[in-house]
Design an enzyme around this catalytic site. Sequence first.
Site, PDB file in Angstrom:
ATOM      1  N   HIS A  13     -25.359 -43.727 -47.333  1.00  0.00           N
ATOM      2  CA  HIS A  13     -25.282 -45.146 -48.061  1.00  0.00           C
ATOM      3  C   HIS A  13     -26.732 -45.373 -47.975  1.00  0.00           C
ATOM      4  CE1 HIS A  13     -23.255 -49.013 -49.233  1.00  0.00           C
ATOM      5  NE2 HIS A  13     -24.533 -49.297 -48.951  1.00  0.00           N
ATOM      6  N   HIS A  68     -24.827 -45.848 -57.378  1.00  0.00           N
ATOM      7  CA  HIS A  68     -24.092 -44.933 -57.934  1.00  0.00           C
ATOM      8  C   HIS A  68     -24.409 -44.916 -59.385  1.00  0.00           C
ATOM      9  CE1 HIS A  68     -21.434 -48.873 -58.232  1.00  0.00           C
ATOM     10  NE2 HIS A  68     -21.364 -48.373 -59.360  1.00  0.00           N
ATOM     11  N   HIS A 114     -23.074 -44.084 -63.326  1.00  0.00           N
ATOM     12  CA  HIS A 114     -22.051 -43.789 -64.251  1.00  0.00           C
ATOM     13  C   HIS A 114     -22.467 -42.847 -65.305  1.00  0.00           C
ATOM     14  CE1 HIS A 114     -19.367 -47.582 -63.350  1.00  0.00           C
ATOM     15  NE2 HIS A 114     -20.752 -47.935 -62.982  1.00  0.00           N
TER      16      HIS A 114
HETATM   17  P1  5GP Z   1     -19.852 -50.701 -60.754  1.00  0.00           P
HETATM   18  O1  5GP Z   1     -18.848 -51.874 -61.520  1.00  0.00           O
HETATM   19  O2  5GP Z   1     -20.072 -51.102 -59.270  1.00  0.00           O
HETATM   20  O3  5GP Z   1     -20.930 -50.358 -61.447  1.00  0.00           O
HETATM   21  O4  5GP Z   1     -18.897 -49.470 -60.921  1.00  0.00           O
HETATM   22  C1  5GP Z   1     -17.861 -49.294 -59.922  1.00  0.00           C
HETATM   23  C2  5GP Z   1     -16.868 -48.337 -60.514  1.00  0.00           C
HETATM   24  O5  5GP Z   1     -16.057 -47.880 -59.511  1.00  0.00           O
HETATM   25  C3  5GP Z   1     -15.931 -48.926 -61.705  1.00  0.00           C
HETATM   26  O6  5GP Z   1     -16.196 -48.422 -62.819  1.00  0.00           O
HETATM   27  C4  5GP Z   1     -14.508 -48.686 -60.967  1.00  0.00           C
HETATM   28  O7  5GP Z   1     -13.499 -48.313 -61.840  1.00  0.00           O
HETATM   29  C5  5GP Z   1     -14.848 -47.668 -60.101  1.00  0.00           C
HETATM   30  N1  5GP Z   1     -13.883 -47.484 -58.823  1.00  0.00           N
HETATM   31  C6  5GP Z   1     -13.553 -48.709 -58.133  1.00  0.00           C
HETATM   32  N2  5GP Z   1     -12.470 -48.239 -57.091  1.00  0.00           N
HETATM   33  C7  5GP Z   1     -12.498 -47.050 -57.326  1.00  0.00           C
HETATM   34  C8  5GP Z   1     -11.735 -45.895 -56.692  1.00  0.00           C
HETATM   35  O8  5GP Z   1     -10.904 -46.230 -55.444  1.00  0.00           O
HETATM   36  N3  5GP Z   1     -11.657 -44.535 -57.216  1.00  0.00           N
HETATM   37  C9  5GP Z   1     -12.610 -44.493 -58.160  1.00  0.00           C
HETATM   38  N4  5GP Z   1     -12.757 -43.180 -58.421  1.00  0.00           N
HETATM   39  N5  5GP Z   1     -13.343 -45.340 -58.706  1.00  0.00           N
HETATM   40  C10 5GP Z   1     -13.321 -46.371 -58.312  1.00  0.00           C
HETATM   41 ZN    ZN Z   2     -21.378 -46.792 -48.606  1.00  0.00          ZN
END
Ligand code: 5GP
Ligand code: ZN
Length: 112
Positions: free
Chosen positions: A45, A98, A100
Amino acid sequence: MDCLFCKIAAGEIPSKKVYEDDKIIAFYDIAPQAQVHGLVIPKDHIADSANDINGDNSSVIAYIFEKIPEIARLMGVASYRIINNCGDKAGQTVKHIHFHILSGDNLSEKLV
Ligand code: 5GP
Ligand code: ZN
């Protein structure tokens, strides 16, 4: 720290893994927003968001980008979009940095 992606990195929460080594892990998003939707994270982290990238942790970020072509190949795509949401108003929901990786037939309809 109660962090979802730390738990995924530690294997405490299962994920559909694409790639893993000592520094990073890539896995499929649980709620895909494209035909192919992966996530790549540092295992440690090192940053909540891109706002926390600095000279002490940027080598891992660079390493992620070095590995993204291989991760994309493992997901079976050669054309893809890399997205980082930084901050609540940008749609960041998980505060463990992270990236995408999105691919599919209709990405041109999206925001950028
Ligand atoms: P953010 O919205 O923070 O840019 O992206 C977080 C991503 O994590 C989202 O696209 C969401 O669908 C994904 N996500 C949330 N919980 C989980 C999980 O338990 N497993 C996986 N594989 N993805 C997750
Ligand atoms: Zn973390």
